[in-house]
Scaffold this motif. Structure first.
Motif, PDB file in Angstrom:
ATOM      1  N   ILE A 168     -17.605 -19.927  -6.966  1.00 35.64           N
ATOM      2  CA  ILE A 168     -16.152 -20.142  -8.539  1.00 35.64           C
ATOM      3  C   ILE A 168     -15.847 -21.612  -7.559  1.00 35.64           C
ATOM      4  O   ILE A 168     -15.070 -21.992  -6.360  1.00 35.64           O
ATOM      5  CB  ILE A 168     -15.036 -19.029  -8.758  1.00 35.64           C
ATOM      6  CG1 ILE A 168     -15.600 -18.513  -9.436  1.00 35.64           C
ATOM      7  CG2 ILE A 168     -13.941 -20.505  -9.277  1.00 35.64           C
ATOM      8  CD1 ILE A 168     -14.628 -17.756 -10.302  1.00 35.64           C
ATOM      9  N   GLU A 169     -15.986 -22.519  -8.508  1.00 34.09           N
ATOM     10  CA  GLU A 169     -15.468 -23.583  -7.417  1.00 34.09           C
ATOM     11  C   GLU A 169     -14.767 -24.804  -8.376  1.00 34.09           C
ATOM     12  O   GLU A 169     -14.514 -24.555  -9.844  1.00 34.09           O
ATOM     13  CB  GLU A 169     -16.460 -24.880  -7.391  1.00 34.09           C
ATOM     14  CG  GLU A 169     -17.750 -24.731  -5.759  1.00 34.09           C
ATOM     15  CD  GLU A 169     -16.337 -24.108  -4.334  1.00 34.09           C
ATOM     16  OE1 GLU A 169     -15.777 -24.819  -4.135  1.00 34.09           O
ATOM     17  OE2 GLU A 169     -17.191 -23.960  -3.726  1.00 34.09           O
ATOM     18  N   PHE A 170     -13.459 -25.374  -7.948  1.00 36.77           N
ATOM     19  CA  PHE A 170     -12.701 -26.030  -8.808  1.00 36.77           C
ATOM     20  C   PHE A 170     -12.861 -27.686  -8.348  1.00 36.77           C
ATOM     21  O   PHE A 170     -13.474 -28.051  -7.092  1.00 36.77           O
ATOM     22  CB  PHE A 170     -11.068 -26.104  -8.431  1.00 36.77           C
ATOM     23  CG  PHE A 170     -10.641 -24.714  -8.594  1.00 36.77           C
ATOM     24  CD1 PHE A 170     -10.741 -23.735 -10.469  1.00 36.77           C
ATOM     25  CD2 PHE A 170     -10.577 -23.351  -7.710  1.00 36.77           C
ATOM     26  CE1 PHE A 170     -10.519 -22.394 -10.657  1.00 36.77           C
ATOM     27  CE2 PHE A 170     -10.238 -21.632  -7.548  1.00 36.77           C
ATOM     28  CZ  PHE A 170     -10.468 -22.313  -8.769  1.00 36.77           C
ATOM     29  N   GLN A 171     -12.137 -28.598  -9.302  1.00 34.47           N
ATOM     30  CA  GLN A 171     -12.071 -29.759  -9.276  1.00 34.47           C
ATOM     31  C   GLN A 171     -10.640 -30.061  -8.656  1.00 34.47           C
ATOM     32  O   GLN A 171     -10.170 -29.849  -9.047  1.00 34.47           O
ATOM     33  CB  GLN A 171     -12.808 -30.617 -10.752  1.00 34.47           C
ATOM     34  CG  GLN A 171     -13.798 -29.960 -11.281  1.00 34.47           C
ATOM     35  CD  GLN A 171     -15.173 -30.418  -9.789  1.00 34.47           C
ATOM     36  OE1 GLN A 171     -15.587 -31.555  -9.881  1.00 34.47           O
ATOM     37  NE2 GLN A 171     -16.046 -29.442 -10.154  1.00 34.47           N
ATOM     38  N   ASN A 172     -11.115 -31.854  -8.581  1.00 33.59           N
ATOM     39  CA  ASN A 172     -10.168 -32.473  -8.468  1.00 33.59           C
ATOM     40  C   ASN A 172      -8.847 -32.140  -7.173  1.00 33.59           C
ATOM     41  O   ASN A 172     -10.090 -31.376  -6.195  1.00 33.59           O
ATOM     42  CB  ASN A 172      -9.211 -32.653  -9.129  1.00 33.59           C
ATOM     43  CG  ASN A 172     -10.162 -33.633 -10.508  1.00 33.59           C
ATOM     44  OD1 ASN A 172     -10.965 -34.427  -9.932  1.00 33.59           O
ATOM     45  ND2 ASN A 172      -9.548 -33.631 -12.258  1.00 33.59           N
ATOM     46  N   ILE A 217      -9.548 -27.197  -2.603  1.00 34.27           N
ATOM     47  CA  ILE A 217      -9.913 -26.741  -1.760  1.00 34.27           C
ATOM     48  C   ILE A 217      -9.686 -25.500  -1.997  1.00 34.27           C
ATOM     49  O   ILE A 217      -9.811 -24.295  -0.871  1.00 34.27           O
ATOM     50  CB  ILE A 217      -8.740 -27.488  -0.610  1.00 34.27           C
ATOM     51  CG1 ILE A 217      -6.798 -27.181  -0.982  1.00 34.27           C
ATOM     52  CG2 ILE A 217      -8.798 -28.760  -0.642  1.00 34.27           C
ATOM     53  CD1 ILE A 217      -6.160 -27.647  -0.644  1.00 34.27           C
ATOM     54  N   TYR A 218      -8.963 -24.899  -2.957  1.00 33.72           N
ATOM     55  CA  TYR A 218      -9.079 -23.833  -3.302  1.00 33.72           C
ATOM     56  C   TYR A 218     -10.397 -22.777  -3.536  1.00 33.72           C
ATOM     57  O   TYR A 218      -9.732 -21.233  -4.334  1.00 33.72           O
ATOM     58  CB  TYR A 218      -7.695 -23.252  -4.597  1.00 33.72           C
ATOM     59  CG  TYR A 218      -6.522 -24.099  -3.383  1.00 33.72           C
ATOM     60  CD1 TYR A 218      -5.682 -23.637  -2.495  1.00 33.72           C
ATOM     61  CD2 TYR A 218      -6.444 -25.613  -4.211  1.00 33.72           C
ATOM     62  CE1 TYR A 218      -4.746 -23.649  -2.394  1.00 33.72           C
ATOM     63  CE2 TYR A 218      -5.209 -25.797  -4.068  1.00 33.72           C
ATOM     64  CZ  TYR A 218      -4.173 -24.883  -3.128  1.00 33.72           C
ATOM     65  OH  TYR A 218      -2.620 -26.115  -2.356  1.00 33.72           O
ATOM     66  N   GLY A 219     -11.261 -23.522  -3.894  1.00 29.89           N
ATOM     67  CA  GLY A 219     -12.646 -23.055  -4.528  1.00 29.89           C
ATOM     68  C   GLY A 219     -13.326 -21.774  -2.873  1.00 29.89           C
ATOM     69  O   GLY A 219     -13.210 -21.744  -2.497  1.00 29.89           O
ATOM     70  N   VAL A 248     -11.589 -16.860  -3.277  1.00 25.80           N
ATOM     71  CA  VAL A 248     -11.968 -15.104  -3.224  1.00 25.80           C
ATOM     72  C   VAL A 248     -10.558 -14.104  -1.799  1.00 25.80           C
ATOM     73  O   VAL A 248     -10.601 -13.469  -2.375  1.00 25.80           O
ATOM     74  CB  VAL A 248     -13.291 -14.734  -1.861  1.00 25.80           C
ATOM     75  CG1 VAL A 248     -13.222 -13.406  -1.606  1.00 25.80           C
ATOM     76  CG2 VAL A 248     -14.793 -15.458  -2.861  1.00 25.80           C
ATOM     77  N   PHE A 249      -9.669 -15.120  -1.244  1.00 17.90           N
ATOM     78  CA  PHE A 249      -9.338 -14.762  -0.511  1.00 17.90           C
ATOM     79  C   PHE A 249      -7.764 -13.945  -1.370  1.00 17.90           C
ATOM     80  O   PHE A 249      -7.185 -13.678  -1.438  1.00 17.90           O
ATOM     81  CB  PHE A 249      -8.389 -15.605   0.824  1.00 17.90           C
ATOM     82  CG  PHE A 249      -7.247 -14.798   1.127  1.00 17.90           C
ATOM     83  CD1 PHE A 249      -7.542 -13.193   2.556  1.00 17.90           C
ATOM     84  CD2 PHE A 249      -6.243 -15.877   1.973  1.00 17.90           C
ATOM     85  CE1 PHE A 249      -6.523 -13.439   3.385  1.00 17.90           C
ATOM     86  CE2 PHE A 249      -5.546 -14.921   2.720  1.00 17.90           C
ATOM     87  CZ  PHE A 249      -5.793 -13.701   2.933  1.00 17.90           C
ATOM     88  N   ILE A 250      -7.924 -15.475  -1.915  1.00 24.20           N
ATOM     89  CA  ILE A 250      -6.674 -15.650  -3.187  1.00 24.20           C
ATOM     90  C   ILE A 250      -6.841 -14.343  -3.768  1.00 24.20           C
ATOM     91  O   ILE A 250      -4.847 -13.695  -4.454  1.00 24.20           O
ATOM     92  CB  ILE A 250      -6.216 -16.356  -3.968  1.00 24.20           C
ATOM     93  CG1 ILE A 250      -6.469 -17.879  -2.833  1.00 24.20           C
ATOM     94  CG2 ILE A 250      -5.945 -16.631  -4.925  1.00 24.20           C
ATOM     95  CD1 ILE A 250      -6.160 -19.647  -3.705  1.00 24.20           C
TER      96      ILE A 250
END
Length: 533
Positions: A160-164, A168-170, A175-177
């Motif tokens: 899972i990757e995020f934009q903008n 950095i949270y992808g 997973v850790f989150i």
């Protein structure tokens, strides 16, 4: 569903190898450390009786015992990496973080609820110190549970990757989150649930121990019977590294599992006699002695014209079993063509452990003769009874030989060298035979060393499109195939030096023995994949 469950169990069994295979290394080094502090050896070799070598031995054996005290963490990280489908190093790191979160969350919750014991000694309270944090004593099971949970979360969310601003949270950060609330909730739930689980485990261990020699026989036989499925590791691992294999207090610390107890007792010179629980690790009799007798029986019962041919097969297999404890090349030679022999082998393996228990022999030889020497000889005869172990082994060499030879002849079993179909029946001169044998040996040596033909293996497995997943354990290439019927077993055996091919639904295992690392690398290169495929 059955095949899916079997695939998952085999995947888990393979992942267990990551932490399990590192532990014998610690044990061997503890044994080496004991060589420099052994009183009898120092009398024989006075040159070693000096502060430098004795200090080195004390530090070496004493420091490695710390591994036994932190098995939960080791299994958590090892399983996290082993069960991850990809990005294995990130999964291992996340597992470490999850372990730290869990133990501190459980400690805080137990403190808030008044469950945390505040006395001087934790012995008998069901609680223990883990990395300096007091929690429930879950032992190695804590690592196994957290390793599995971490891998499940990692496999689901690692892509899972995020934009903008949120990018950095992808990946592994996400997973850790996700893992944080999962392990915190687990720590709360297990605070109430685990005491009941521990009661069940303790009760099972007591039942097995009270079963005496019958329990030992069942353990030894079952550990061999599961060889074809590749799940035999799931039988012995709990006994070697959890309370099922016994619990002993050594040097003021509690150790669980036969192997851990043995290692800890090796490192403590004050221990006069090894505890009885180490009998669960006495699996070496069949490996070092029994199967050698079976090989000799197969040689003597082979057709005379085939004996030279099978000698070239049996001698290396017997040597590997004796020295390194790798038995699969021998076992697969008769497992399917003469299953009655495999059943007898399993029964004799269990019986050998019973005999050692009756004789109160505490010596072990799980990984062959080299391990046997390093583990037992430095501790002395009184502590391990290792000479009786050898005598027992020689006795089982004779038993294996007589029983196997009798059954092969009376039941006319098609073991190595007794087949008639497809054999070349013409006679050869001695020179012709030597030339042919040299060519076959050269071909086999080429296949099992650096020139493993990965493309040939992939082709024999039905091509790259037929291969969904590639994995390996200590001796086997483990695969999930789209269509197992496309596998060319004879090609794998004759052209790539495979010892056996085992099919279970879409799960296929190809046994190569100790050269499996080279085979796996060649297959990965042929597929154009990395180790995370």
């Amino acid at each position: 569903m059955k095949d899916k469950v079997m695939n998952q169990l085999q995947h888990f069994s393979k992942a267990m190898f990551i932490p399990v295979l590192i532990l014998p290394i610690a044990g061997i080094l503890i044994a080496v450390g004991n060589l420099f502090t052994n009183a009898k050896l120092l009398e024989i070799l006075p040159v070693l009786n000096n502060p430098v070598t004795k200090g080195f031995g004390t530090i070496l054996s004493g420091s490695l015992v710390a591994i036994l005290n932190n098995l939960g963490l080791i299994f958590c990280v090892g399983l996290g990496a082993g069960l991850a489908n990809k990005k294995k190093s990130e999964a291992a790191f996340t597992a470490l973080l999850g372990f730290l979160v869990f133990i501190n969350a459980m400690n805080k919750f137990m403190n808030l609820t008044g469950i945390l014991y505040t006395g001087d000694s934790l012995r008998g309270t069901g609680q223990a110190m883990v990395l300096g944090v007091q929690i429930l004593d879950m032992g190695v099971f804590l690592g196994i549970i957290l390793g599995i949970i971490t891998a499940m979360v990692h496999n689901k969310y690692c892509d899972i990757e995020f934009q903008n601003a949120f990018q950095i949270y992808g990946g592994s950060r996400f997973v850790f989150i996700v893992l944080i609330p999962v392990v915190v909730l687990m720590s709360v739930v297990l605070t109430f649930v685990w005491p009941f689980v521990q009661m069940g485990i303790t009760g099972l261990g007591a039942f097995i121990n009270h079963s005496g020699n019958f329990g030992i026989f069942i353990y030894g036989a079952l550990e061999r019977l599961l060889i074809p499925t590749g799940l035999h590791h799931l039988v012995y691992t709990p006994f070697l590294y959890t309370s099922l294999g016994g619990t002993e207090t050594i040097g003021g610390q509690v150790f669980e599992g036969a192997r851990n107890i043995y290692y800890a007792e090796m490192a403590d010179p004050s221990i006069a006699v090894l505890s009885p629980s180490v009998i669960w690790d006495a699996r070496g009799i069949s490996k070092m002695f029994g199967l050698i007798g079976a090989c000799l029986a197969m040689y003597h019962t082979a057709r005379p014209e085939n004996r030279n041919k099978i000698k070239a097969i049996l001698i290396p297999a017997a040597f590997t079993s004796f020295i390194a404890g790798v038995t699969e090349p021998i076992e697969f030679s008769f497992m399917f063509v003469a299953p009655v022999l495999f059943a007898v082998h399993a029964a004799l393996s269990g019986l050998s452990m019973v005999v050692l228990n009756l004789l109160q022999v505490r010596a072990i030889g799980p990984n062959g003769f080299i391990d046997f020497l390093l583990y037992n000889v430095p501790l002395g005869i009184h502590k391990t009874g290792w000479p009786m172990y050898i005598l027992t082994g020689l006795g089982f060499f004779v038993i294996y030989y007589v029983v196997f030879r009798l059954l092969i002849q009376k039941l006319n079993l098609n073991t190595l060298g007794r087949e008639t179909e497809g054999l070349e029946m013409k006679l050869h001169t001695k020179a012709e035979y030597k030339e042919k044998a040299a060519a076959e040996k050269s071909k086999k040596d080429k296949a099992v060393k650096e020139d493993v033909d990965g493309f040939r293996i992939v082709e024999a497995l039905g091509g790259s499109k037929n291969i969904e997943k590639v994995d390996n354990c200590y001796t086997r290439l483990r695969l999930i195939l789209s269509n197992p019927e496309l596998v060319q077993e004879e090609v794998l055996k004759h052209d790539t030096a495979a010892s056996a091919v085992v099919k279970k639904g879409n799960n296929v295992q190809v046994v190569y023995g100790l050269q499996i690392s080279a085979v796996r690398k060649a297959v990965d290169e042929a597929l154009g994949k990395n180790e995370n495929f």
